[in-house]
Design a protein around this motif. Structure first.
Motif, PDB file in Angstrom:
ATOM      1  N   ASP A   8       0.517  -0.985  -0.142  1.00  0.00           N
ATOM      2  CA  ASP A   8      -0.397   0.194  -0.256  1.00  0.00           C
ATOM      3  C   ASP A   8       0.952   1.107  -0.180  1.00  0.00           C
ATOM      4  O   ASP A   8       0.642   2.085   0.761  1.00  0.00           O
ATOM      5  CB  ASP A   8      -0.705   0.474   1.324  1.00  0.00           C
ATOM      6  CG  ASP A   8      -2.250  -1.318   0.835  1.00  0.00           C
ATOM      7  OD1 ASP A   8      -3.250  -0.894   0.509  1.00  0.00           O
ATOM      8  OD2 ASP A   8      -1.585  -2.095   1.640  1.00  0.00           O
ATOM      9  N   HIS A  49       0.263   3.278  -2.094  1.00  0.00           N
ATOM     10  CA  HIS A  49      -0.307   4.694  -3.161  1.00  0.00           C
ATOM     11  C   HIS A  49       0.698   5.523  -3.125  1.00  0.00           C
ATOM     12  O   HIS A  49       0.003   6.529  -3.333  1.00  0.00           O
ATOM     13  CB  HIS A  49      -1.155   5.149  -1.530  1.00  0.00           C
ATOM     14  CG  HIS A  49      -2.166   3.473  -1.149  1.00  0.00           C
ATOM     15  ND1 HIS A  49      -3.004   3.259  -2.420  1.00  0.00           N
ATOM     16  CD2 HIS A  49      -2.502   2.830  -0.454  1.00  0.00           C
ATOM     17  CE1 HIS A  49      -3.844   2.256  -1.864  1.00  0.00           C
ATOM     18  NE2 HIS A  49      -3.617   2.303  -1.264  1.00  0.00           N
ATOM     19  N   ASP A 109      -1.260  -2.246  -4.470  1.00  0.00           N
ATOM     20  CA  ASP A 109      -2.011  -0.646  -4.166  1.00  0.00           C
ATOM     21  C   ASP A 109      -0.653  -0.088  -4.019  1.00  0.00           C
ATOM     22  O   ASP A 109       0.101   0.942  -3.620  1.00  0.00           O
ATOM     23  CB  ASP A 109      -2.386  -0.606  -3.182  1.00  0.00           C
ATOM     24  CG  ASP A 109      -4.114  -0.831  -3.229  1.00  0.00           C
ATOM     25  OD1 ASP A 109      -4.120  -1.781  -4.467  1.00  0.00           O
ATOM     26  OD2 ASP A 109      -4.508  -1.238  -2.291  1.00  0.00           O
ATOM     27  N   HIS A 160      -6.645  -1.013  -5.933  1.00  0.00           N
ATOM     28  CA  HIS A 160      -6.350  -0.225  -6.100  1.00  0.00           C
ATOM     29  C   HIS A 160      -5.976  -0.280  -8.058  1.00  0.00           C
ATOM     30  O   HIS A 160      -5.909   0.911  -8.790  1.00  0.00           O
ATOM     31  CB  HIS A 160      -5.180   1.426  -5.842  1.00  0.00           C
ATOM     32  CG  HIS A 160      -6.446   1.620  -4.409  1.00  0.00           C
ATOM     33  ND1 HIS A 160      -7.376   3.042  -4.487  1.00  0.00           N
ATOM     34  CD2 HIS A 160      -7.161   1.376  -3.482  1.00  0.00           C
ATOM     35  CE1 HIS A 160      -7.812   3.360  -3.253  1.00  0.00           C
ATOM     36  NE2 HIS A 160      -8.029   2.040  -2.814  1.00  0.00           N
ATOM     37  N   HIS A 204      -2.811  -9.516  -2.144  1.00  0.00           N
ATOM     38  CA  HIS A 204      -3.300  -8.146  -1.196  1.00  0.00           C
ATOM     39  C   HIS A 204      -3.970  -7.900  -0.236  1.00  0.00           C
ATOM     40  O   HIS A 204      -3.686  -7.695   0.857  1.00  0.00           O
ATOM     41  CB  HIS A 204      -3.467  -6.982  -2.682  1.00  0.00           C
ATOM     42  CG  HIS A 204      -3.710  -5.645  -2.203  1.00  0.00           C
ATOM     43  ND1 HIS A 204      -2.855  -4.829  -1.676  1.00  0.00           N
ATOM     44  CD2 HIS A 204      -4.988  -5.185  -1.996  1.00  0.00           C
ATOM     45  CE1 HIS A 204      -3.415  -3.518  -1.047  1.00  0.00           C
ATOM     46  NE2 HIS A 204      -5.117  -3.736  -1.222  1.00  0.00           N
ATOM     47  N   HIS A 228      -3.842  -4.581   2.931  1.00  0.00           N
ATOM     48  CA  HIS A 228      -5.281  -3.840   2.164  1.00  0.00           C
ATOM     49  C   HIS A 228      -5.782  -3.252   3.113  1.00  0.00           C
ATOM     50  O   HIS A 228      -6.480  -2.343   2.997  1.00  0.00           O
ATOM     51  CB  HIS A 228      -5.583  -5.074   1.968  1.00  0.00           C
ATOM     52  CG  HIS A 228      -6.814  -4.672   0.716  1.00  0.00           C
ATOM     53  ND1 HIS A 228      -6.459  -3.628   0.661  1.00  0.00           N
ATOM     54  CD2 HIS A 228      -8.369  -5.666   0.752  1.00  0.00           C
ATOM     55  CE1 HIS A 228      -8.652  -4.079  -0.420  1.00  0.00           C
ATOM     56  NE2 HIS A 228      -9.023  -5.169   0.553  1.00  0.00           N
ATOM     57  N   HIS A 272      -4.204  -1.436   5.797  1.00  0.00           N
ATOM     58  CA  HIS A 272      -2.965  -0.718   6.082  1.00  0.00           C
ATOM     59  C   HIS A 272      -2.446  -0.782   7.513  1.00  0.00           C
ATOM     60  O   HIS A 272      -2.365   0.309   8.095  1.00  0.00           O
ATOM     61  CB  HIS A 272      -3.449   0.840   5.345  1.00  0.00           C
ATOM     62  CG  HIS A 272      -3.971   1.078   4.140  1.00  0.00           C
ATOM     63  ND1 HIS A 272      -4.006   2.441   3.602  1.00  0.00           N
ATOM     64  CD2 HIS A 272      -4.355   0.157   3.260  1.00  0.00           C
ATOM     65  CE1 HIS A 272      -4.012   2.289   2.256  1.00  0.00           C
ATOM     66  NE2 HIS A 272      -4.703   1.043   1.939  1.00  0.00           N
TER      67      HIS A 272
HETATM   68 ZN    ZN Z   1      -4.911  -0.379  -0.222  1.00  0.00          ZN
END
Ligand code: ZN
Length: 240
Positions: A8, A10, A34, A61, A113, A146, A148
């Protein structure tokens, strides 16, 4: 072998750089999806991972940016960021994301994920969902993200316990099976704004969780000037 496990990210390049600096030298970089979404640096983050030869899996995502998951499933701010990312990324980023598998087995580790039951979408947040992943797991350990939130689920006979790792926590890689969640590099949600990740030491048989401070204000400014939703900048300050 020393392996950095990042999830993640991001599209948050300063968080990724700070985390890599905190981890130091490694033999491999694995990511749990992600990679993009929410943040302002999708191409830069993918370039950095590519340059390091990182291997990993696709997140929800990443799938949505490629058109593989309905954007209606996401909240309005996440959706706007997905649409922004879709417009913004270059062809090499798109090709790199498209090549990510849903699941990867590397020696004694399975990488996904979400969960073993639903690699892209399920959140493992309870003993029940952890148990479902253990039932399907074909390797001793599962690496997943996933949520976080950094956590380890450990199977001990019939019992499943949740361990909440903080900065510097170590866990032995022994005969008890584990679901290991490194937390999020680029958008932590456990109330601690520092980037979170996991390091595996396959010789010492240890998993080590780390946190790293990064310049949150500069990422917030980049999110606002990119025209991404302001709450996505605000939440980085609180780690929520
Ligand atoms: Zn995420």
């Amino acid at each position: 072998m020393r392996i950095a496990v990042l999830s993640d990210i991001h599209s948050n390049l300063p968080a990724l750089e700070a985390m890599l600096a905190a981890i130091g030298e490694v033999d491999a970089v694995w990511h749990l999806g992600d990679v993009v979404g929410y943040g302002p640096h999708p191409d830069e983050v993918v370039d950095r991972l590519r340059e390091m030869g990182a291997v990993g899996v696709r997140g929800n995502h990443d799938a949505a940016v490629l058109g593989g998951l309905e954007v209606e499933w996401f909240n309005p701010e996440a959706r706007r960021a997905i649409e922004w990312t879709e417009r913004r990324i270059g062809p090499s980023t798109r090709a790199w994301l498209e090549a990510l598998p849903d699941q990867l087995v590397l020696d004694e580790m399975t990488l996904v994920h979400g969960s073993a039951r639903s690699p892209i979408e399920e959140y493992v947040t309870s003993g029940t969902s952890a148990r479902a992943s253990f039932e399907l797991l074909a390797t001793p350990y599962l690496l997943h993200g996933h949520t976080h939130v950094p956590v380890a689920w450990r199977e001990d006979g019939d019992r499943i316990e949740a361990l909440g790792p903080s900065h510097g926590s170590e866990l032995p890689l022994d005969e008890r099976r584990l679901l290991l969640n490194p937390g999020s590099v680029g958008q932590p949600r456990d109330g601690d704004p520092r980037a979170s990740a996991l390091v595996l030491d396959t010789e010492a048989r240890l998993a080590l969780w780390l946190r790293a401070r990064y310049p949150v204000a500069s990422v917030q400014a980049a999110i606002r000037s990119a025209g991404l939703p302001r709450p996505l900048a605000d939440r980085l300050a609180w780690g929520q």
